[in-house]
Design a protein around this motif. Structure first.
Motif, PDB file in Angstrom:
ATOM      1  N   UNK A 136      12.374  28.201  30.943  1.00 41.12           N
ATOM      2  CA  UNK A 136      12.440  28.782  29.890  1.00 41.12           C
ATOM      3  C   UNK A 136      12.152  28.126  28.673  1.00 41.12           C
ATOM      4  N   UNK A 137      12.476  26.954  28.644  1.00 42.23           N
ATOM      5  CA  UNK A 137      12.260  26.004  27.440  1.00 42.23           C
ATOM      6  C   UNK A 137      10.885  25.939  27.343  1.00 42.23           C
ATOM      7  N   UNK A 138      10.035  25.769  28.338  1.00 40.77           N
ATOM      8  CA  UNK A 138       8.443  25.727  28.409  1.00 40.77           C
ATOM      9  C   UNK A 138       7.794  26.797  27.783  1.00 40.77           C
ATOM     10  N   UNK A 139       8.319  28.129  28.423  1.00 41.47           N
ATOM     11  CA  UNK A 139       7.890  29.356  27.867  1.00 41.47           C
ATOM     12  C   UNK A 139       8.000  29.510  26.475  1.00 41.47           C
ATOM     13  N   UNK A 140       9.358  29.271  26.062  1.00 42.34           N
ATOM     14  CA  UNK A 140       9.731  29.105  24.532  1.00 42.34           C
ATOM     15  C   UNK A 140       8.879  28.346  23.762  1.00 42.34           C
ATOM     16  N   UNK A 141       8.393  27.035  24.051  1.00 42.04           N
ATOM     17  CA  UNK A 141       7.568  26.358  23.308  1.00 42.04           C
ATOM     18  C   UNK A 141       6.085  26.800  23.344  1.00 42.04           C
ATOM     19  N   UNK A 142       5.741  27.507  24.356  1.00 40.01           N
ATOM     20  CA  UNK A 142       4.374  27.814  24.555  1.00 40.01           C
ATOM     21  C   UNK A 142       4.162  29.429  23.849  1.00 40.01           C
ATOM     22  N   UNK A 143       5.520  29.972  23.328  1.00 39.37           N
ATOM     23  CA  UNK A 143       5.265  31.251  22.507  1.00 39.37           C
ATOM     24  C   UNK A 143       5.384  32.455  23.395  1.00 39.37           C
ATOM     25  N   UNK A 144       5.724  32.343  24.483  1.00 39.03           N
ATOM     26  CA  UNK A 144       5.925  33.304  25.477  1.00 39.03           C
ATOM     27  C   UNK A 144       6.866  34.351  25.403  1.00 39.03           C
ATOM     28  N   UNK A 145       6.794  35.752  25.572  1.00 43.19           N
ATOM     29  CA  UNK A 145       8.081  36.615  25.431  1.00 43.19           C
ATOM     30  C   UNK A 145       8.770  36.566  26.712  1.00 43.19           C
ATOM     31  N   UNK A 146       8.355  36.015  27.881  1.00 41.31           N
ATOM     32  CA  UNK A 146       9.264  36.222  29.064  1.00 41.31           C
ATOM     33  C   UNK A 146       8.873  35.039  30.171  1.00 41.31           C
ATOM     34  N   UNK A 147      10.049  34.968  30.834  1.00 42.77           N
ATOM     35  CA  UNK A 147       9.690  34.282  32.407  1.00 42.77           C
ATOM     36  C   UNK A 147       9.864  35.436  33.324  1.00 42.77           C
ATOM     37  N   UNK A 148       9.138  35.188  34.474  1.00 39.23           N
ATOM     38  CA  UNK A 148       9.308  36.264  35.563  1.00 39.23           C
ATOM     39  C   UNK A 148       9.828  35.420  36.762  1.00 39.23           C
ATOM     40  N   UNK A 149      11.000  36.004  37.081  1.00 40.48           N
ATOM     41  CA  UNK A 149      11.878  35.278  38.109  1.00 40.48           C
ATOM     42  C   UNK A 149      11.841  36.356  39.389  1.00 40.48           C
ATOM     43  N   UNK A 150      12.539  35.818  40.372  1.00 41.11           N
ATOM     44  CA  UNK A 150      12.904  36.620  41.792  1.00 41.11           C
ATOM     45  C   UNK A 150      14.289  36.844  42.224  1.00 41.11           C
ATOM     46  N   UNK A 151      14.530  37.916  42.483  1.00 37.66           N
ATOM     47  CA  UNK A 151      15.773  38.225  42.486  1.00 37.66           C
ATOM     48  C   UNK A 151      16.459  38.055  44.184  1.00 37.66           C
ATOM     49  N   UNK A 152      16.055  37.129  44.764  1.00 38.31           N
ATOM     50  CA  UNK A 152      16.505  36.848  46.251  1.00 38.31           C
ATOM     51  C   UNK A 152      17.958  36.638  46.043  1.00 38.31           C
ATOM     52  N   UNK A 153      18.523  37.040  47.444  1.00 39.86           N
ATOM     53  CA  UNK A 153      20.040  37.234  47.751  1.00 39.86           C
ATOM     54  C   UNK A 153      20.317  37.091  49.053  1.00 39.86           C
ATOM     55  N   UNK A 154      21.513  37.038  49.453  1.00 40.36           N
ATOM     56  CA  UNK A 154      21.690  37.439  51.104  1.00 40.36           C
ATOM     57  C   UNK A 154      23.226  38.199  50.748  1.00 40.36           C
ATOM     58  N   UNK A 155      23.375  39.045  51.955  1.00 40.56           N
ATOM     59  CA  UNK A 155      24.506  39.911  52.241  1.00 40.56           C
ATOM     60  C   UNK A 155      24.060  41.249  52.411  1.00 40.56           C
ATOM     61  N   UNK A 156      25.061  42.060  52.160  1.00 41.78           N
ATOM     62  CA  UNK A 156      25.093  43.641  52.112  1.00 41.78           C
ATOM     63  C   UNK A 156      24.172  44.097  50.887  1.00 41.78           C
ATOM     64  N   UNK A 157      23.720  45.175  51.069  1.00 38.56           N
ATOM     65  CA  UNK A 157      22.800  46.096  49.901  1.00 38.56           C
ATOM     66  C   UNK A 157      23.744  45.659  48.567  1.00 38.56           C
ATOM     67  N   UNK A 158      24.966  46.011  48.624  1.00 38.00           N
ATOM     68  CA  UNK A 158      25.630  46.008  47.695  1.00 38.00           C
ATOM     69  C   UNK A 158      25.991  44.741  46.792  1.00 38.00           C
ATOM     70  N   UNK A 159      26.418  43.822  48.077  1.00 36.77           N
ATOM     71  CA  UNK A 159      26.665  42.533  47.469  1.00 36.77           C
ATOM     72  C   UNK A 159      25.524  41.559  47.009  1.00 36.77           C
TER      73      UNK A 159
END
Length: 307
Positions: A136-159
């Motif tokens: 995030x710090x690198x993206x800010x210094x580069x002048x980016x508008x975003x970082x793209x991340x993943x939403x990995x998780x474990x558990x039930x659908x709702x969890x």
């Protein structure tokens, strides 16, 4: 159909798109909407050249030059994997200077391999957030508008929904003062279930949390072959989108993508009033990386010309 009728329909369609774009800009600050009535501009996803960079045939620091000089594309999306071993303030300054020298805009960094933002254990989620901060710090210094991340998780659908939303909000709270968005791509597992990912967005309810719909990543389970309908998926993710990835695999002699109906996809993208960057991301093996990038670029430019 009478040409005048067609022209009126196109004008009405564009007026509706611009109205929706204004609404989107209010709802999602920092979503990099374009001015001047331009429907979208093209960026280049660095992953399109992963063979070249991993193979040592090009230096990742030269990404901006390659995007501009080889493909005449003026927006770039970095991939953190190419800079993990060399990340430093000096590197970021070098990348920033190279992009500025080419007149290329740095838009986002795609972040992988830094842990699960939806980990079952809260401490693990917090550690994952900490792992993302340097990017995030690198993206800010580069002048980016975003970082793209993943939403990995474990558990039930709702969890998994609750845990992913919690991790995303924690990271967004760090990114907000930097003026950065935290974008989730449909990228395997439940994240490729657009209904689930849309619910994660609604659960997070943070103005800096959004999506990066990818035209191709809708395989939920590679072992069973379970796959979400890609057109429905993009339609469901677009209301939260702050960037778009136009994934491509193969083209016919007429320059049409043979796996994905790009015209249909871009109609879906523009229907919600999106007016930002669309990333060229070739991931096939029928064409060379350079040829695949050019074919994807040219198809998107052809579609743009009809809007």
């Amino acid at each position: 159909m009478d040409k005048i009728q067609l022209g009126r329909r196109q004008l009405l369609k564009r007026a509706l798109q611009l109205s929706a774009a204004a609404t989107a800009a209010t709802a999602f600050p920092g979503c990099a909407l374009l001015g001047g009535g331009e429907p979208y501009r093209l960026s280049l996803a660095q992953w399109s050249l992963h063979r070249r960079f991993f193979g040592g045939d090009a230096d990742p620091r030269e990404f901006a030059q390659i995007a501009r000089r080889e493909f005449d594309i003026d927006g770039i999306e970095y991939v953190n994997q190419f800079y993990k071993e060399t990340l430093s303030d000096r590197l970021i300054a070098d990348l920033r200077n190279r992009a500025a020298g080419e007149g290329v805009q740095s838009l986002l960094i795609m972040v992988d391999g830094e842990g699960a933002l939806g980990a079952p254990d809260e401490k693990a989620r917090e550690q994952t957030v900490d792992n993302h901060k340097k990017w995030a710090d690198a993206a800010h210094q580069l002048g980016c508008h975003s970082i793209r991340v993943n939403a990995q998780s474990e558990g039930s659908y709702d969890e998994q929904k609750q845990r992913a939303a919690d991790g995303l909000v924690k990271l967004a709270e760090y990114c907000e003062p930097l003026g950065l968005n935290v974008l989730v791509e449909n990228h395997g597992g439940l994240s490729s279930n657009a209904r689930w990912l849309s619910q994660v967005m609604e659960t997070a309810k943070h103005p800096r949390v959004g999506t990066l719909p990818d035209f191709g990543n809708f395989v939920i389970d590679r072992e069973t072959g379970e796959e979400y309908n890609r057109y429905r998926g993009v339609r469901e993710l677009m209301p939260y989108a702050k960037a778009v990835s136009a994934k491509s695999y193969a083209f016919n002699e007429q320059g049409q993508e043979t796996t994905i109906n790009f015209q249909r996809m871009m109609d879906i993208v523009l229907a919600v009033g999106y007016s930002g960057w669309v990333g060229v991301e070739y991931e096939g093996d029928k064409h060379s990386e350079a040829e695949g990038i050019r074919l994807t670029r040219d198809l998107l430019l052809d579609i743009k010309a009809t809007v």
